[in-house]
Each structure stands twice: as structure tokens, then as C-alpha cells.
Design an enzyme around this catalytic site. Sequence first.
Site, short mmCIF file in Angstrom:
data_model
loop_
_atom_site.label_atom_id
_atom_site.label_comp_id
_atom_site.label_asym_id
_atom_site.label_seq_id
_atom_site.Cartn_x
_atom_site.Cartn_y
_atom_site.Cartn_z
N LYS A 137 -0.90 14.17 -7.05
CA LYS A 137 -0.08 14.05 -5.70
C LYS A 137 0.03 13.60 -5.35
O LYS A 137 1.70 13.09 -5.34
CB LYS A 137 -0.72 15.46 -5.12
CG LYS A 137 -0.08 16.09 -3.95
CD LYS A 137 1.75 16.65 -4.48
CE LYS A 137 2.50 16.69 -3.32
NZ LYS A 137 1.86 17.76 -2.32
N LYS A 183 3.50 11.45 5.93
CA LYS A 183 2.52 11.11 5.53
C LYS A 183 1.69 11.14 4.72
O LYS A 183 0.79 10.56 4.51
CB LYS A 183 1.90 12.96 6.52
CG LYS A 183 0.43 13.32 6.28
CD LYS A 183 -0.18 13.94 5.32
CE LYS A 183 0.20 14.97 5.13
NZ LYS A 183 -0.50 15.97 3.87
#
Length: 291
Positions: free
Chosen positions: A171, A239
Site C-alpha cells: 500500500k 499521512k
Amino acid sequence: MTKIGFIGLGIMGGPMAANLVKAGFDVAGYNRSQAKVERFVEAGGTGAATVAEAVRDRDVIITCLPDSPDVEEMALGDDGVFAHAREGALFIDMSTIQPATARKIAEAGRARGFGVLDAPISGGERGAIEATLSIMVGGEGVEVETARPVFEAMGKTIVHVGPAGAGQTVKAANQLICAVNIQAVAEAIVFLEANSVDPTTAINALSGGLAGSAVLERRAPSMVERNFQPGFRAELHDKDLRILTAAARDAGVTIPLGTAAAQLMAALVAQGDGKLDNTALLKLVEELSGR
């Protein structure tokens, strides 16, 4: 019937949980915001007032939360999933978090008799709504196959990429590619407009060649319109890119484009645009170009 507890009913989690209901699963949903629980109930799910209520007697527990500390507390906290779920339940975290955190949770869960998978997702709000997400799964192969019917209710591409933490590592790579691609499309649109070329016509031409991509096809039209309603907020991509740069540093890997994209996303957030869609990088390019 597989009984599922779903924690985190936000932009992504809400439609994912609703799609599980549509697929015939018995789903109890919990969110700190009661309004989101009520929307889930309207979609046919069962509302849960507490974490314990959401996970008790459930076969599978899914979390879709903002960041590593949220998932760690939800899994390992005194009032968390492992404190209330039945032994033998399968815990699946579909958030985007640090690979090291995913490995820590997997180790702790297995020691307490739970199956654990990290299964972050890609595809944005549209993919969550349409159940076309790409799901990158880390963990034990047997547990991945057990969870496959659950994943298939939410996504089109389900790939077991390796052991615990591997899903989060893939990811992070995904977020690198997406950020660089969005930045490239933003720069291209500003460049085209500066040269008095209609960007929509140009995008149609570019999409048919090697420059074609999901970002160009699915996100460029709203970028041209300066529609930055969040499908995936810039602050969340920021983030994710911090996760990427930290993991790359730990691995001793140099990622020049990834680092540049991370700095640009951080700048967008720092100037107060973190609640906008990540395609608001176009806004930053315009400002840097004095346009």
C-alpha cells in the site's frame, strides 16, 4: 452466515460495510460518530453502540481507521477488539498504517488466539461505493482464503502479497505511485492551460497513449473543473506518504520522486488545504506558478 463486526464507517468504511450487507453478510457497524452508524443502519446494517457490541460473537472483525495509533489502540487497547472478540475470530485491518504496526498487531493477535490479516485498500471513494477496490493482503494464506468471500464483496482485485505487514508495504508503494501520478497530471493541466490548449481535449488524447492511467481517466476531469470535494483527503495522503518515507528510510532505500511528492502533499496540508481531495495538488502547482 458469516457474522462481521465493522469498525470505522467513514468515507471508505461506510460504503464497504454497506456492500457487505448487500452481499448477504450479517454486519454490525460501530463508529465514534453516531450519525455514521445511523446511515449504516439505513443501508440495512446493524448499529453497535460500543466496540464490545460490534465484535462480540463475530466471526470476522474489520477495522478501517485513519492511522497507526488508532488501529493499535482499537486492536490492543483495554476496551479494544482483542479484549472483547471471541477466541478464533479473524481480525482484518483495512486501514493504511505502518508495516511495523501491522506486524506488531499480528504477533499480539496470534498469541491470543486470533487470526490477523492486514488488507489495505486502493480505489478511493468510488471504488468503495462500487465494490471495485484493490485489496493488498498480508498474512497467512489459509486465513486469506477464509476471508476471500468477504473481500470479494468489497473489491475486484484481491491479492495475497506476503506475510504480516506485506499488505501495508505494498500500500505504501501504491501511495507513492498515486501521489507522483496526481502531481504529474496537475502539472500537465497547468502546462496545457498556460499554452491555451483545452485540457479536456488534451486529456482525451493522452488517455489513449502510454500516458494513460486511472488518475488521468478518473481524476483529471474534476481537476480541470477545480472540484476538490474529498474522495480521499490530502491530509490522509500526507499521512500515507509519511508512512512511505519512514519505511523507505528503515529499508535504506532512496525514493527521490516519492520524497518530492511527500513534501508537496505536506505543503498543501500546511497551507490549510488538508480537508480537500488529494488532487488539490493542482491548486498548489497553480500557486507555485503564479497563476
